[in-house]
Design a protein around this motif. Structure first.
Motif, mmCIF file in Angstrom:
data_model
loop_
_atom_site.group_PDB
_atom_site.id
_atom_site.type_symbol
_atom_site.label_atom_id
_atom_site.label_comp_id
_atom_site.label_asym_id
_atom_site.label_seq_id
_atom_site.Cartn_x
_atom_site.Cartn_y
_atom_site.Cartn_z
ATOM 1 N N TYR A 7 0.793 -1.224 0.000
ATOM 2 C CA TYR A 7 0.000 0.000 0.000
ATOM 3 C C TYR A 7 0.831 1.282 0.000
ATOM 4 C CZ TYR A 7 0.326 1.111 5.036
ATOM 5 O OH TYR A 7 0.734 1.453 6.283
ATOM 6 N N ILE A 8 2.061 1.249 0.432
ATOM 7 C CA ILE A 8 2.879 2.466 0.447
ATOM 8 C C ILE A 8 3.141 2.994 -0.969
ATOM 9 C CG2 ILE A 8 5.191 3.344 0.972
ATOM 10 C CD1 ILE A 8 3.329 3.361 3.350
ATOM 11 N N PRO A 9 3.546 2.177 -1.940
ATOM 12 C CA PRO A 9 3.752 2.741 -3.288
ATOM 13 C C PRO A 9 2.476 3.312 -3.903
ATOM 14 C CG PRO A 9 4.817 0.609 -3.126
ATOM 15 C CD PRO A 9 3.999 0.785 -1.881
ATOM 16 N N ILE A 10 1.343 2.701 -3.644
ATOM 17 C CA ILE A 10 0.085 3.229 -4.177
ATOM 18 C C ILE A 10 -0.237 4.558 -3.519
ATOM 19 C CG2 ILE A 10 -2.413 2.845 -4.251
ATOM 20 C CD1 ILE A 10 -1.828 -0.074 -4.770
ATOM 21 N N GLN A 11 -0.055 4.637 -2.196
ATOM 22 C CA GLN A 11 -0.320 5.896 -1.506
ATOM 23 C C GLN A 11 0.589 7.007 -2.028
ATOM 24 O OE1 GLN A 11 0.135 5.362 2.693
ATOM 25 N NE2 GLN A 11 -1.964 4.713 2.973
ATOM 26 N N ILE A 34 -1.936 10.350 7.729
ATOM 27 C CA ILE A 34 -3.384 10.292 7.966
ATOM 28 C C ILE A 34 -3.921 8.907 7.600
ATOM 29 C CG2 ILE A 34 -5.622 11.227 7.230
ATOM 30 C CD1 ILE A 34 -4.076 13.061 9.101
ATOM 31 N N CYS A 35 -3.488 8.365 6.465
ATOM 32 C CA CYS A 35 -3.943 7.024 6.061
ATOM 33 C C CYS A 35 -3.465 5.954 7.038
ATOM 34 C CB CYS A 35 -3.467 6.713 4.649
ATOM 35 S SG CYS A 35 -4.407 7.562 3.393
ATOM 36 N N ASP A 36 -2.234 6.088 7.532
ATOM 37 C CA ASP A 36 -1.753 5.135 8.539
ATOM 38 C C ASP A 36 -2.596 5.200 9.801
ATOM 39 O OD1 ASP A 36 0.216 4.052 6.982
ATOM 40 O OD2 ASP A 36 1.848 5.215 7.871
ATOM 41 N N ALA A 37 -2.934 6.402 10.227
ATOM 42 C CA ALA A 37 -3.772 6.545 11.418
ATOM 43 C C ALA A 37 -5.132 5.895 11.206
ATOM 44 C CB ALA A 37 -3.929 8.022 11.772
ATOM 45 N N THR A 71 -10.231 -6.270 -0.004
ATOM 46 C CA THR A 71 -9.764 -6.400 -1.383
ATOM 47 C C THR A 71 -10.761 -5.794 -2.356
ATOM 48 O OG1 THR A 71 -8.554 -8.421 -0.836
ATOM 49 C CG2 THR A 71 -9.055 -8.043 -3.158
ATOM 50 N N LEU A 72 -12.022 -6.121 -2.200
ATOM 51 C CA LEU A 72 -13.042 -5.559 -3.092
ATOM 52 C C LEU A 72 -13.171 -4.047 -2.927
ATOM 53 C CD1 LEU A 72 -15.837 -8.258 -2.758
ATOM 54 C CD2 LEU A 72 -14.352 -7.845 -4.718
#
Length: 106
Positions: A7-11, A34-37, A71-72
């Motif tokens: 998820y890090i490369p996509i973020q 913010i996404c990690d939180a 996933t969906l």
């Protein structure tokens, strides 16, 4: 480790493109924080949901069900992001909307 590397490369790609597209004075680090939180809040929510509403189900089944749901959800959100950026970038360049090829700058 596998989820973190997924998820890090996509973020980073999404947030960097958002910053460039909207010409914000920002960096992707704050948005990633913010996404990690939110991700940590989701983990705690999953723990609480399992303990109060799925007491009779094993952890492996709970994680499997939530993995399918995640996933969906992520696939749909990624598709929406792609459509959003294509539409946003296309609206800035009328040649793309008319189906014409872009002319090189001289």
């Amino acid at each position: 480790m596998g989820l973190f590397l997924a998820y890090i490369p996509i973020q980073v790609a999404v947030f960097e493109r958002m910053i460039a597209l909207f010409k914000l004075k920002a960096n992707a680090g704050f948005f990633i924080y913010i996404c990690d939180a939110l991700g940590y809040m989701g983990s705690v929510s999953l723990l609480l949901y399992k303990e109060f509403f799925m007491k009779d189900m094993s952890w492996s089944r709970v994680l499997m069900h939530f993995s399918y749901l995640l996933t969906l959800t992520c696939a749909v959100l990624l598709l929406l992001i792609v459509l959003f950026f294509n539409r946003k970038i296309g609206s800035r360049n009328p040649a793309v909307n008319n189906g014409k090829k872009l002319q090189p700058l001289n």
